[in-house]
Structures are given as structure tokens and as C-alpha cells.
Design a protein around this motif. Sequence first.
Motif, mmCIF file in Angstrom:
data_model
loop_
_atom_site.group_PDB
_atom_site.id
_atom_site.type_symbol
_atom_site.label_atom_id
_atom_site.label_comp_id
_atom_site.label_asym_id
_atom_site.label_seq_id
_atom_site.Cartn_x
_atom_site.Cartn_y
_atom_site.Cartn_z
ATOM 1 N N PHE A 77 0.809 -1.216 0.000
ATOM 2 C CA PHE A 77 0.000 0.000 0.000
ATOM 3 C C PHE A 77 0.842 1.265 0.000
ATOM 4 O O PHE A 77 0.364 2.330 -0.395
ATOM 5 C CB PHE A 77 -0.965 -0.004 1.194
ATOM 6 C CG PHE A 77 -2.258 -0.695 0.904
ATOM 7 C CD1 PHE A 77 -3.347 0.008 0.417
ATOM 8 C CD2 PHE A 77 -2.372 -2.058 1.080
ATOM 9 C CE1 PHE A 77 -4.531 -0.638 0.127
ATOM 10 C CE2 PHE A 77 -3.549 -2.714 0.798
ATOM 11 C CZ PHE A 77 -4.636 -2.003 0.313
ATOM 12 N N SER A 78 2.080 1.183 0.432
ATOM 13 C CA SER A 78 2.933 2.375 0.404
ATOM 14 C C SER A 78 3.234 2.816 -1.024
ATOM 15 O O SER A 78 3.658 3.944 -1.255
ATOM 16 C CB SER A 78 4.238 2.115 1.153
ATOM 17 O OG SER A 78 4.974 1.069 0.546
ATOM 18 N N ARG A 79 3.013 1.929 -1.989
ATOM 19 C CA ARG A 79 3.270 2.255 -3.392
ATOM 20 C C ARG A 79 1.996 2.526 -4.178
ATOM 21 O O ARG A 79 2.044 2.804 -5.368
ATOM 22 C CB ARG A 79 4.030 1.099 -4.061
ATOM 23 C CG ARG A 79 5.310 0.685 -3.331
ATOM 24 C CD ARG A 79 5.903 -0.546 -3.972
ATOM 25 N NE ARG A 79 6.930 -1.157 -3.124
ATOM 26 C CZ ARG A 79 7.474 -2.351 -3.365
ATOM 27 N NH1 ARG A 79 7.067 -3.056 -4.420
ATOM 28 N NH2 ARG A 79 8.395 -2.839 -2.546
ATOM 29 N N ILE A 80 0.858 2.390 -3.504
ATOM 30 C CA ILE A 80 -0.420 2.614 -4.180
ATOM 31 C C ILE A 80 -0.695 4.113 -4.266
ATOM 32 O O ILE A 80 -0.571 4.846 -3.299
ATOM 33 C CB ILE A 80 -1.569 1.919 -3.428
ATOM 34 C CG1 ILE A 80 -1.390 0.402 -3.475
ATOM 35 C CG2 ILE A 80 -2.919 2.310 -3.990
ATOM 36 C CD1 ILE A 80 -1.570 -0.201 -4.842
ATOM 37 N N SER A 81 -1.068 4.566 -5.465
ATOM 38 C CA SER A 81 -1.412 5.974 -5.679
ATOM 39 C C SER A 81 -2.783 6.058 -6.336
ATOM 40 O O SER A 81 -3.419 5.037 -6.636
ATOM 41 C CB SER A 81 -0.359 6.638 -6.570
ATOM 42 O OG SER A 81 -0.332 6.037 -7.849
ATOM 43 N N SER A 82 -3.246 7.277 -6.567
ATOM 44 C CA SER A 82 -4.562 7.473 -7.183
ATOM 45 C C SER A 82 -4.623 6.876 -8.585
ATOM 46 O O SER A 82 -5.696 6.491 -9.057
ATOM 47 C CB SER A 82 -4.897 8.961 -7.233
ATOM 48 O OG SER A 82 -3.880 9.669 -7.929
ATOM 49 N N ARG A 110 -1.523 7.784 5.886
ATOM 50 C CA ARG A 110 -2.851 7.601 6.478
ATOM 51 C C ARG A 110 -3.914 7.420 5.408
ATOM 52 O O ARG A 110 -4.834 6.609 5.556
ATOM 53 C CB ARG A 110 -3.190 8.803 7.365
ATOM 54 C CG ARG A 110 -2.368 8.869 8.649
ATOM 55 C CD ARG A 110 -2.840 10.021 9.527
ATOM 56 N NE ARG A 110 -2.092 10.078 10.783
ATOM 57 C CZ ARG A 110 -2.306 10.977 11.726
ATOM 58 N NH1 ARG A 110 -3.261 11.899 11.575
ATOM 59 N NH2 ARG A 110 -1.583 10.961 12.836
ATOM 60 N N SER A 111 -3.815 8.182 4.337
ATOM 61 C CA SER A 111 -4.804 8.060 3.269
ATOM 62 C C SER A 111 -4.706 6.699 2.590
ATOM 63 O O SER A 111 -5.725 6.108 2.207
ATOM 64 C CB SER A 111 -4.604 9.175 2.237
ATOM 65 O OG SER A 111 -3.312 9.105 1.654
ATOM 66 N N GLN A 112 -3.483 6.185 2.432
ATOM 67 C CA GLN A 112 -3.322 4.862 1.833
ATOM 68 C C GLN A 112 -3.891 3.785 2.745
ATOM 69 O O GLN A 112 -4.525 2.837 2.272
ATOM 70 C CB GLN A 112 -1.838 4.600 1.544
ATOM 71 C CG GLN A 112 -1.274 5.434 0.403
ATOM 72 C CD GLN A 112 0.238 5.348 0.331
ATOM 73 O OE1 GLN A 112 0.923 5.226 1.350
ATOM 74 N NE2 GLN A 112 0.786 5.423 -0.891
ATOM 75 N N ILE A 113 -3.682 3.923 4.065
ATOM 76 C CA ILE A 113 -4.231 2.944 5.012
ATOM 77 C C ILE A 113 -5.749 3.022 5.053
ATOM 78 O O ILE A 113 -6.443 2.002 5.163
ATOM 79 C CB ILE A 113 -3.623 3.167 6.407
ATOM 80 C CG1 ILE A 113 -2.115 2.865 6.385
ATOM 81 C CG2 ILE A 113 -4.317 2.298 7.447
ATOM 82 C CD1 ILE A 113 -1.412 3.142 7.686
ATOM 83 N N ARG A 114 -6.289 4.244 4.947
ATOM 84 C CA ARG A 114 -7.749 4.395 4.955
ATOM 85 C C ARG A 114 -8.404 3.686 3.777
ATOM 86 O O ARG A 114 -9.571 3.293 3.855
ATOM 87 C CB ARG A 114 -8.128 5.878 4.952
ATOM 88 C CG ARG A 114 -8.040 6.556 6.306
ATOM 89 C CD ARG A 114 -8.802 7.867 6.314
ATOM 90 N NE ARG A 114 -8.251 8.829 5.371
ATOM 91 C CZ ARG A 114 -7.307 9.717 5.665
ATOM 92 N NH1 ARG A 114 -6.820 9.757 6.904
ATOM 93 N NH2 ARG A 114 -6.864 10.565 4.759
ATOM 94 N N SER A 115 -7.672 3.525 2.684
ATOM 95 C CA SER A 115 -8.259 2.881 1.505
ATOM 96 C C SER A 115 -8.486 1.392 1.718
ATOM 97 O O SER A 115 -9.183 0.748 0.926
ATOM 98 C CB SER A 115 -7.358 3.100 0.283
ATOM 99 O OG SER A 115 -6.111 2.446 0.439
ATOM 100 N N ILE A 116 -7.913 0.831 2.791
ATOM 101 C CA ILE A 116 -8.104 -0.591 3.057
ATOM 102 C C ILE A 116 -9.540 -0.891 3.458
ATOM 103 O O ILE A 116 -10.113 -1.907 3.059
ATOM 104 C CB ILE A 116 -7.146 -1.065 4.173
ATOM 105 C CG1 ILE A 116 -5.703 -0.962 3.698
ATOM 106 C CG2 ILE A 116 -7.461 -2.486 4.604
ATOM 107 C CD1 ILE A 116 -4.695 -1.363 4.754
ATOM 108 N N GLN A 117 -10.144 -0.004 4.245
ATOM 109 C CA GLN A 117 -11.479 -0.257 4.781
ATOM 110 C C GLN A 117 -12.513 -0.523 3.683
ATOM 111 O O GLN A 117 -13.226 -1.536 3.739
ATOM 112 C CB GLN A 117 -11.916 0.908 5.668
ATOM 113 C CG GLN A 117 -13.242 0.727 6.381
ATOM 114 C CD GLN A 117 -13.170 -0.322 7.481
ATOM 115 O OE1 GLN A 117 -12.096 -0.776 7.860
ATOM 116 N NE2 GLN A 117 -14.325 -0.730 7.977
#
Length: 340
Positions: A77-82, A110-117
Motif C-alpha cells: 500500500f505504500s506504493r499505491i497511488s490514485s 494515512r490516506s493509503q491505510i484508509r483505503s483498506i477499509q
Amino acid sequence: FTLQSMLSSNPLEQLTPELNCRIFSYLSAKECRPCFEVSRNWHQFLTQKAPWGSLTLPISSHRVCSSEHLTKLTVHFSRISSSNQDQVEFALSRAPNLESVVLLIKNASRSQIRSIQPILMRLSKERWCPSLRQLIIRGGPCNLTDDGVLNLTQGCSKLSHFEFHPTSLVTNHSLVAMATNWPELRSLTMLNCLGLNLGDGSAVGIFKLLEQCRELRRLRLAIGHGIKPTFFTRLGKCAAQLTHLRMELIEGDQGFDSWGELDGLDGLSGCSNLSSLALVDCGYPGPNAFASLAAHLTGLRHLLLKYGQTEPPSASACINDQLLLAVAEHCPLLETLRLA
């Protein structure tokens, strides 16, 4: 075949789809990237029939392939972008035989982690992966709540391995949901469980989990509340199936209110199938208590007793010849021993 005919023909048309998949299966998704550029036919084939069994995201700008062959998905997820965020949902929704999902959130924002939910929500609500057996969320706290765990247990009913780093919003209610909906659970790891209380009268979730998930073999809990000595007594009565047990107390808590000789630790004697036992920062077991326990753990191979940052009441209360002799006498299969 002449050389000219071979160069002018599409090799994918010369073989059956099954053989083509077999050939491409020897390449990883990364190694297959140049193949997308060969021709439209190759791109279409790889898009519709991804031949590899595992995939790591994000990948290049190419569309993620849907595939009945995909069984393992790893996401950094640290490499995931929009620009590539949709790759995760696309892969999850088009891999009906996916058995393992590993979500790595170390160094993620934080925004990348929020995308998990929302991903986990759709994974459970829309039942994207009916064959999913392993879900690992590793690298730090995720924003999963009791409601989120409940949805997962209902949508991924075949899960047998679950690992995550919860927040204080995950409580004993999550353990009750796992016990009810995951009868095939074999391994559970919950780190930094600040909301999980294993004190007297508050550990109903873990006991129900052990009583109903009879296939559970590995249990690791890192909690933020002190464990009562009676916890292990009851644990020994309902966890005979465990082979690996690791209990950790998060730094800064008080640990056991009291744990004297023969008080609490010997209650684990009911877990006679244990091959690995680790108690980290949980208190100071007396040597007599462990001597009594060792007689029942004859199959033990790995033992770790870490007493915490503070000094024990006395060195002899924790480690002495009696404890070491008990290990030597009753645990002939022991391979590693660490007392710290």
C-alpha cells in the motif's frame, strides 16, 4: 514450419490455450510485462487469461489481468497511488480462485491505510473471493473495527489464517464473531490489541473462539491489559488443540496482578500438544510453576520466557536450577530455549 511462416504467424494460435497458459506460468507478472507489448493478440490473451498463480501490486500501468489461475495476491500500500488504486479492487473482483491476500501497510500514509477499509468492505459484502483462506494485514495498525471484522467473518466464511494489527476499536466482540463464523480457523494473530481485555469475566471471546474453532493450532495475542492468573487455568481446559501459543503484554502495562509459584502458569498443562510457547513481558513465573507445567509439555520444541523491562523480585524466583532441570527432564525434543 519455415522461418518466414513462424515469424509471420501468431505463436499463441499454434498451441492450445492450456499450453499457452502453462508456458506463461513460468514467468512472474513482472516478467510478463514486455509480453503485453508484442501485439494486440498477446495483450488480449494476457488480459483475459493471466497465467500466473501469484501477483504483487502495484504493477505497471497495464490493466491488471483477471484470472482463474490467480491464487495469491500481495499489495504494497505504500506504493499505491490514485493512478493505480483501482488495480486492487479489479484484481480481487476477478480472481474467483484467490486463496491468499497479503496487504502490506508498512510506511503507508494515512490516506493509503484508509483505503483498506472500503476494499475489505467490498471483499466481504460482495463476496469477491469465495475461496479465500488466508488474509494477512501486516506492517502496522489498520482501521478495522468490530463491525469490519464481523463483515469479514460473514463474507469470507472459509478463512483459516487471519493476521492483523487492530486498533482499540477491536474488542472481544470480534473474537465472538470469529468463533461463530470461522469454524475452519487454524491460525490467528492479533497484535497491539489495546481494546482486548483478558481479565476475569472479560475473556469470553477468546474462550468461545477456542471452544468452537477446534482446528485452531496457532494463536498469538499482544494485548494492552493485564492477564489474570486464572486466565491460563481456563485456557488449559479449552485449548488442547493448540500447538503454538504466544502471549505478549504491550509495554507499559502492569501485566499480571500476581503470579506466584504454581499460580496460573501450571494451568496450561491442558495444552499438552504445544510445540512452541512464548510468554513475553507477562510476569515472573516461579520455577515450581514451570516445573509442574513442563511435565505435561513433553512435545515442546521452542520455549521463550521474557520477563519484561523491570527487574524481577529476585533472580531465583524466575530462573534457577529447578527450572532448567525441569526443562531437561520433561522436554527432550526442545530445540530452542530463551530466558530473558
